[in-house]
Each structure stands twice: as C-alpha cells, then as structure tokens.
Scaffold this active site. Structure first.
Site, PDB file in Angstrom:
ATOM      1  N   THR A 131       0.828  -1.208   0.000  1.00 34.59           N
ATOM      2  CA  THR A 131       0.000   0.000   0.000  1.00 34.59           C
ATOM      3  C   THR A 131       0.867   1.264   0.000  1.00 34.59           C
ATOM      4  O   THR A 131       2.004   1.241   0.483  1.00 34.59           O
ATOM      5  CB  THR A 131      -0.920   0.020   1.240  1.00 34.59           C
ATOM      6  OG1 THR A 131      -1.498   1.318   1.385  1.00 34.59           O
ATOM      7  CG2 THR A 131      -0.170  -0.309   2.522  1.00 34.59           C
ATOM      8  N   ASP A 132       0.297   2.357  -0.500  1.00 34.33           N
ATOM      9  CA  ASP A 132       1.016   3.642  -0.462  1.00 34.33           C
ATOM     10  C   ASP A 132       1.260   4.099   0.978  1.00 34.33           C
ATOM     11  O   ASP A 132       2.131   4.929   1.237  1.00 34.33           O
ATOM     12  CB  ASP A 132       0.273   4.729  -1.265  1.00 34.33           C
ATOM     13  CG  ASP A 132      -1.113   5.072  -0.748  1.00 34.33           C
ATOM     14  OD1 ASP A 132      -1.593   4.443   0.213  1.00 34.33           O
ATOM     15  OD2 ASP A 132      -1.740   5.997  -1.325  1.00 34.33           O
ATOM     16  N   GLU A 133       0.485   3.537   1.917  1.00 28.06           N
ATOM     17  CA  GLU A 133       0.634   3.979   3.314  1.00 28.06           C
ATOM     18  C   GLU A 133       1.993   3.633   3.894  1.00 28.06           C
ATOM     19  O   GLU A 133       2.388   4.194   4.919  1.00 28.06           O
ATOM     20  CB  GLU A 133      -0.454   3.354   4.191  1.00 28.06           C
ATOM     21  CG  GLU A 133      -1.833   3.857   3.872  1.00 28.06           C
ATOM     22  CD  GLU A 133      -2.816   3.721   5.035  1.00 28.06           C
ATOM     23  OE1 GLU A 133      -2.374   3.592   6.182  1.00 28.06           O
ATOM     24  OE2 GLU A 133      -4.020   3.750   4.764  1.00 28.06           O
ATOM     25  N   TYR A 155      -1.446  -0.430  11.163  1.00 30.43           N
ATOM     26  CA  TYR A 155      -1.785  -1.082   9.884  1.00 30.43           C
ATOM     27  C   TYR A 155      -0.621  -0.942   8.912  1.00 30.43           C
ATOM     28  O   TYR A 155      -0.128  -1.934   8.349  1.00 30.43           O
ATOM     29  CB  TYR A 155      -3.071  -0.481   9.284  1.00 30.43           C
ATOM     30  CG  TYR A 155      -3.231  -0.775   7.807  1.00 30.43           C
ATOM     31  CD1 TYR A 155      -3.516  -2.060   7.357  1.00 30.43           C
ATOM     32  CD2 TYR A 155      -3.060   0.233   6.846  1.00 30.43           C
ATOM     33  CE1 TYR A 155      -3.634  -2.342   5.998  1.00 30.43           C
ATOM     34  CE2 TYR A 155      -3.184  -0.036   5.488  1.00 30.43           C
ATOM     35  CZ  TYR A 155      -3.466  -1.323   5.066  1.00 30.43           C
ATOM     36  OH  TYR A 155      -3.573  -1.594   3.725  1.00 30.43           O
TER      37      TYR A 155
END
Ligand code: NAD
Ligand code: TDX
Length: 342
Positions: A131-133, A155
């Site tokens: 994910t970009d996170e 997360y």
C-alpha cells in the site's frame, strides 16, 4: 494461467477474480484462499461457485496446512501465480487491536512465501499487494519506489513488514516476487467501514457522515478496475524483486469527496458531522507512478465518472450492504466502540 488469490472474498480480491474470469474465461483457474474474517463475504463471487475453474478454500494464510492445500490448485495440478490480497486492512481497527494485523499482514506473508518454496517451486510470479501507506505522509511532492519507508500507524507498519518480507524472499531465495503499492481504492463490494461506502450508505439512510478532523486530509483515489488491470499487467510485465506504485492520479481532500457523494445521492451538506480526528492521521498520501507508466501501463478510468458509478452501485445494491450494517453483530460492536472514544 493457474492463480492462487488470497483474500478473494474481500473488496479488491473479489473484483480481481471477476476481472480475471471476464478477461481470460476458461483459460483461467482460480483458487480463492480466504479466512472469511468480518471483511470476507464468500457470496461476493457466488456466480463462480460450482464452476470447474474456481475453488474456494476456507483457510488462513498464516496456517501452513491451509496454504499447502491451496497451493494444490483447482484440480491438484498446482498454481503458476500467487496474488496476496489477504490482510487486515482498516486503519481504525489497527488502532484498537494491532495483534491480528501483525499475525496476518506480516506472519501470514511469511507462511505464504515459505509454503511457496515447498509446494510451488516453479511459481512464475508472487504478487505482494502492499500500500502507499508504507511511505507515510508527504506534504509536497510524491514518493517514488526508492524512497524510504516511514509507516506511521499499526496497519501500515504491518503492511511494511509484509512488503519487505516478500522482497527478502526474492533476494534470499530468488523467488519471482513483485511488490505493488496502491493508493486508496474505491468501487463495488467495498466493506462499509471505509470512507466512500460508509458515507454513501449513511447518506442513503440520512445518517451523519463522520468526517475526521478538518476534512482536509488528502488521499489519491484509484478505481478498483484500474488496480486489477495494473496487477494483471505486472504479472506479465513486472520484473522480479521490483516494486511498483499504482496510483490513480486523483488526489482529493476528504471534504471534497464527501460533498460529491452527497450531491450524487441528493442529500444535504448538513449530514456532514465533524468528529475528532483519527489518532496519528496521515495528512496526505501521494505516489509517483512514472515507473508503471513507463513500462507501458495505461489507466482507463475517469475519476468523476467512476465515483458516480460507484455511488450508484451502492444505491442499486442495498441488500448487499444492509446485510452487513443491519445484521452483522460484529459491525455494530465495532461502531459502538469506535464512537465511544470520540
Ligand atoms: P478487505 O478488508 O476488503 O478484504 C480482506 C480479505 O482478506 C477478506 O476477504 C478477509 O476475509 C481476508 N483475510 C483476512 N485475514 C486473512 C487471513 N489470515 N487468511 C486468509 N484470508 C484473510 O481488503 P481490501 O480493501 O480488498 O484490500 C486487499 C489488499 O489490498 C490488502 O492487502 C490491502 O492492504 C491492500 N490495499 C488496499 C487498499 C484499499 O484502498 N482498499 C489500497 C492499497 C492496498
Ligand atoms: O469515517 C471516516 N471518516 C473519515 O474522515 C472514515 C472511515 C475515514 N475518514 C478519512 C480518513 C482518511 O483520511 O477518510 C480517509 C480515508 O479513510 P479510509 O477509507 O479508512 O482509508 P485510509 O485510512 O486512507 O486507508 C485506505 O487506503 C490505503 C485503506 O483502508 C487501506 O487498506 C489502504 O492500504
């Protein structure tokens, strides 16, 4: 091609399996390994149950026996490609209970990789959906694939662990791993805890839309079909050990998305309810997609059109989300806890 898709009963996984069958028809075989957590809905793919090209395996990516069973494939002949979507995915839940995130998003990835070495030595591709996170928040500019990781919530820290574990197996054992880092997806079948489906379904019911903080946090929105097309493209065209950002090129403030949803549903802005901010709320996500673009991938979706189609899907498919919002005790318990803290 023989696929093992994990987490295929969830939002992106179910869209991906449908994408693959629509595109490749009888040439595709898909095993769907899913634990059916609160977010897994087997009926999302009801149309394929009973087909000779599809097999559902109820199991956990962190349990070696379940994974070994899934690696047998649809007909016992094995699999060519793994696409690992299975994960705990909701940031707000990771703020309440981070343990399951580590168990699935880190340890589960390790088990999938380890079992691949034992059960699928001729695997052509292992796609780890990250994910970009994992890059963390960025005020200006966009992250490229070579930027350092700086996850800022449980997360994203867990996803960063899985992301780098997959890379480690490519480096250490020569596994054909590709890591993808996508931005915020939207589309049909998204669990109504994420911004867009939560707000659309609340708006339909004239319930408040709980906008966190000042509503100016920015996310980059990627229509789920473009995400599925990019994964399919990278199965063929990605290079081993490489990471690819999959952005949508649609950065929007949350308050703008919220107003657009209200406009499409035909409900007043007075439904917006400002609530206290998410703890550690990342301000802005932005990723540079030049690497994927230069490889030849082309996006086909217009954002406003896709948002409108998505909202209309939830309007037209009320029984799907009402089954969750009105009949899931787990869903109600989560929201009771969520708003007890605000
Ligand atoms: P989702 O929460 O809708 O679905 C997750 C699925 O994984 C569910 O079917 C669940 O039952 C299954 N699952 C959970 N734990 C499992 C386990 N231990 N073993 C087997 N199955 C398990 O998630 P989603 O939004 O479809 O996200 C899919 C993937 O894409 C995730 O890896 C997520 O981190 C990543 N991702 C999501 C987004 C997004 O905006 N939704 C953006 C970037 C990356
Ligand atoms: O009720 C809400 N109110 C609100 O203001 C919710 C649920 C969210 N928000 C805000 C928080 C974020 O700034 O909207 C934005 C989007 O929130 P989410 O839908 O929870 O997504 P996000 O936290 O950005 O994470 C998502 O994108 C990256 C997915 O859930 C992850 O799985 C993915 O990796």
């Amino acid at each position: 091609m023989r696929y093992l898709v994990t987490g295929g009963a969830g939002f992106i996984g179910s869209n991906f399996i449908r994408y693959i069958f629509n595109k490749y028809g009888a040439d595709a075989q898909v095993v769907n390994l899913d634990k059916l957590t609160y977010a897994g809905i087997r009926e999302n793919l009801a149309e394929y149950e009973g087909s000779k090209n599809y097999r559902f395996v109820h199991g956990d990516i962190a349990t070696p026996e379940d994974v070994a069973e899934a690696y047998k494939g649809v007909d016992g002949s094995g699999v060519d490609v793994v696409v690992n979507f299975a994960a705990e995915t909701h940031v707000d839940r990771s703020l309440m209970e981070a343990g399951t995130f580590i168990q699935t998003d880190v340890h589960g990835v390790l088990v999938l990789l380890e079992e691949a070495r034992k059960n699928a030595p001729n695997l052509r591709r292992f796609i780890q959906i990250s994910t970009d996170e994992v890059y963390g928040s960025i005020d200006q500019g966009s992250f490229t694939e070579s930027d350092p990781l700086n996850p800022r919530n449980p997360y994203s820290a867990s996803k960063a662990g899985g992301d780098r574990m997959a890379y480690a197996y490519a480096q250490t054992y020569g596994m054909p791993v590709v890591v993808t880092r996508a931005s915020n997806n939207f589309g049909p079948y998204q669990y109504p805890e994420k911004l867009i489906p939560l707000f659309v379904t609340n708006a339909i019911d004239d319930q408040p839309l709980p906008l966190y903080g000042d509503g100016k946090n920015i996310r980059d929105w990627l229509f789920v079909d473009d995400h599925c097309a990019a994964i399919d493209f990278l199965i063929e065209n990605g290079s081993n050990s490489e990471t690819y950002n999959i952005g949508g090129g649609n950065e929007r403030e949350n308050r703008e998305i919220t107003q657009k949803i209200l406009q499409i549903v035909g409900k007043p802005d007075s439904l917006i309810k400002r609530v206290s901010d998410r703890q550690g709320h990342d301000r802005r996500y932005s990723i540079d997609t030049a690497k994927l673009n230069n490889l030849g991938f082309r996006w086909t979706t217009d954002f406003d059109d896709a948002l409108e189609r998505t909202v209309r899907w939830y309007v037209a498919n009320e029984p799907w989300w009402r089954a969750i919002k009105e009949r899931s005790a787990e869903y109600k318990a989560f929201y009771a806890k969520q708003y007890a803290n605000r």
